[in-house]
Design an enzyme around this catalytic site. Sequence first.
Site, mmCIF file in Angstrom:
data_model
loop_
_atom_site.group_PDB
_atom_site.id
_atom_site.type_symbol
_atom_site.label_atom_id
_atom_site.label_comp_id
_atom_site.label_asym_id
_atom_site.label_seq_id
_atom_site.Cartn_x
_atom_site.Cartn_y
_atom_site.Cartn_z
ATOM 1 N N HIS A 7 0.316 12.846 -7.156
ATOM 2 C CA HIS A 7 -0.331 11.733 -7.871
ATOM 3 C C HIS A 7 -0.585 10.537 -6.955
ATOM 4 C CE1 HIS A 7 4.038 10.855 -8.636
ATOM 5 N NE2 HIS A 7 3.679 9.592 -8.486
ATOM 6 N N GLU A 130 5.821 8.557 -1.800
ATOM 7 C CA GLU A 130 6.824 9.283 -2.597
ATOM 8 C C GLU A 130 6.716 10.757 -2.283
ATOM 9 O OE1 GLU A 130 6.081 8.871 -6.799
ATOM 10 O OE2 GLU A 130 7.887 9.909 -7.387
HETATM 11 C C1 LIG Z 1 10.195 7.843 -9.657
HETATM 12 C C2 LIG Z 1 9.531 7.622 -10.973
HETATM 13 C C3 LIG Z 1 8.009 7.559 -10.846
HETATM 14 C C4 LIG Z 1 7.478 8.925 -10.437
HETATM 15 O O1 LIG Z 1 6.377 9.031 -9.892
HETATM 16 O O2 LIG Z 1 8.190 9.903 -10.772
HETATM 17 C C5 LIG Z 1 7.591 6.485 -9.860
HETATM 18 O O3 LIG Z 1 6.788 6.641 -8.983
HETATM 19 S S1 LIG Z 1 8.416 4.997 -10.078
HETATM 20 C C6 LIG Z 1 7.594 3.863 -8.937
HETATM 21 C C7 LIG Z 1 8.394 2.589 -8.830
HETATM 22 N N1 LIG Z 1 9.515 2.759 -7.918
HETATM 23 C C8 LIG Z 1 9.385 2.442 -6.620
HETATM 24 O O4 LIG Z 1 8.362 1.970 -6.167
HETATM 25 C C9 LIG Z 1 10.622 2.688 -5.764
HETATM 26 C C10 LIG Z 1 10.342 2.411 -4.305
HETATM 27 N N2 LIG Z 1 9.877 1.045 -4.105
HETATM 28 C C11 LIG Z 1 10.727 0.078 -3.618
HETATM 29 O O5 LIG Z 1 11.888 0.297 -3.355
HETATM 30 C C12 LIG Z 1 10.107 -1.296 -3.437
HETATM 31 O O6 LIG Z 1 8.898 -1.385 -4.187
HETATM 32 C C13 LIG Z 1 9.794 -1.629 -1.941
HETATM 33 C C14 LIG Z 1 11.084 -1.641 -1.133
HETATM 34 C C15 LIG Z 1 8.792 -0.657 -1.363
HETATM 35 C C16 LIG Z 1 9.168 -3.003 -1.902
HETATM 36 O O7 LIG Z 1 10.011 -3.847 -2.623
HETATM 37 P P1 LIG Z 1 9.612 -5.390 -2.776
HETATM 38 O O8 LIG Z 1 8.143 -5.520 -3.042
HETATM 39 O O9 LIG Z 1 10.523 -6.030 -3.759
HETATM 40 O O10 LIG Z 1 10.006 -5.911 -1.341
HETATM 41 P P2 LIG Z 1 9.172 -6.833 -0.434
HETATM 42 O O11 LIG Z 1 8.293 -7.732 -1.249
HETATM 43 O O12 LIG Z 1 10.139 -7.438 0.511
HETATM 44 O O13 LIG Z 1 8.234 -5.809 0.365
HETATM 45 C C17 LIG Z 1 8.667 -5.306 1.602
HETATM 46 C C18 LIG Z 1 7.399 -5.002 2.357
HETATM 47 O O14 LIG Z 1 6.782 -3.868 1.748
HETATM 48 C C19 LIG Z 1 5.486 -4.234 1.312
HETATM 49 N N3 LIG Z 1 5.250 -3.509 0.075
HETATM 50 C C20 LIG Z 1 5.861 -3.689 -1.101
HETATM 51 N N4 LIG Z 1 5.386 -2.807 -2.015
HETATM 52 C C21 LIG Z 1 4.441 -2.092 -1.372
HETATM 53 C C22 LIG Z 1 3.556 -1.039 -1.756
HETATM 54 N N5 LIG Z 1 3.581 -0.552 -3.015
HETATM 55 N N6 LIG Z 1 2.701 -0.527 -0.851
HETATM 56 C C23 LIG Z 1 2.678 -1.024 0.417
HETATM 57 N N7 LIG Z 1 3.473 -2.018 0.869
HETATM 58 C C24 LIG Z 1 4.341 -2.535 -0.040
HETATM 59 C C25 LIG Z 1 5.499 -5.725 1.118
HETATM 60 O O15 LIG Z 1 4.183 -6.236 1.207
HETATM 61 C C26 LIG Z 1 6.371 -6.130 2.255
HETATM 62 O O16 LIG Z 1 5.613 -6.067 3.433
HETATM 63 P P3 LIG Z 1 5.793 -7.210 4.541
HETATM 64 O O17 LIG Z 1 4.805 -6.862 5.618
HETATM 65 O O18 LIG Z 1 7.244 -7.123 4.954
HETATM 66 O O19 LIG Z 1 5.483 -8.498 3.805
HETATM 67 CO CO LIG Z 2 5.213 8.035 -8.552
#
Ligand SMILES: CC[C@H](C(=O)O)C(=O)SCCNC(=O)CCNC(=O)[C@H](O)C(C)(C)COP(=O)(O)OP(=O)(O)OC[C@H]1O[C@@H](n2cnc3c(N)ncnc32)[C@H](O)[C@@H]1OP(=O)(O)O
Ligand SMILES: [Co+2]
Length: 134
Positions: A7, A130
């Site tokens: 997905h 993922e």
């Molecule tokens: C599993 C159930 C379901 C499924 O398909 O089965 C799902 O998919 S659930 C989806 C929701 N769960 C997750 O996304 C879990 C993994 N994600 C995380 O742990 C966080 O979103 C994380 C760590 C990627 C980012 O967390 P957060 O935004 O709170 O941290 P920061 O703002 O400090 O970001 C760090 C750095 O990453 C960049 N970032 C954040 N989100 C994304 C993204 N979606 N794509 C690309 N980049 C992303 C953010 O801009 C920061 O970059 P930097 O250069 O350090 O500023």
């Molecule tokens: Co997902």
Amino acid sequence: MIGRLNHVALAVPDLTEAAERYRTALGASVSEPQPLPEHGVTAVFVELDNTKIELLEPLGADSPIAAFLAKNPRGGMHHVCYEVSDIRAARDRLVASGARVLGDGEPKIGAHGKPVLFLHPSDVFGTLTELEEV
Ligand SMILES: CC[C@H](C(=O)O)C(=O)SCCNC(=O)CCNC(=O)[C@H](O)C(C)(C)COP(=O)(O)OP(=O)(O)OC[C@H]1O[C@@H](n2cnc3c(N)ncnc32)[C@H](O)[C@@H]1OP(=O)(O)O
Ligand SMILES: [Co+2]
């Protein structure tokens, strides 16, 4: 190692509105909302011929997509999900290559009832990635 694209996930500010837009304006088949409290989201899946679109909205105070939506208030592409046959072998190979696995590194059960892991976006060219074991 990676197989099919399972997905592409879009984070949206209003899941009901997004699901309805996909059903009516885009004529798509959309699942009912699936609360995933352990993942801090509610999801629906848009069924396509060759893959799925996962529409996500935050669920609860600590949603991992809240910061993303704060930066992208109209929503945006959040992650891609690839299928793997052995998620722990895939994890170990990726960690050996220097990639970071998010969380404690252990697979969790995702929306499809299968084990999933996430790789830090910085280690996969800026796209949150993922893996789902099928
Ligand atoms: C599993 C159930 C379901 C499924 O398909 O089965 C799902 O998919 S659930 C989806 C929701 N769960 C997750 O996304 C879990 C993994 N994600 C995380 O742990 C966080 O979103 C994380 C760590 C990627 C980012 O967390 P957060 O935004 O709170 O941290 P920061 O703002 O400090 O970001 C760090 C750095 O990453 C960049 N970032 C954040 N989100 C994304 C993204 N979606 N794509 C690309 N980049 C992303 C953010 O801009 C920061 O970059 P930097 O250069 O350090 O500023
Ligand atoms: Co997902």
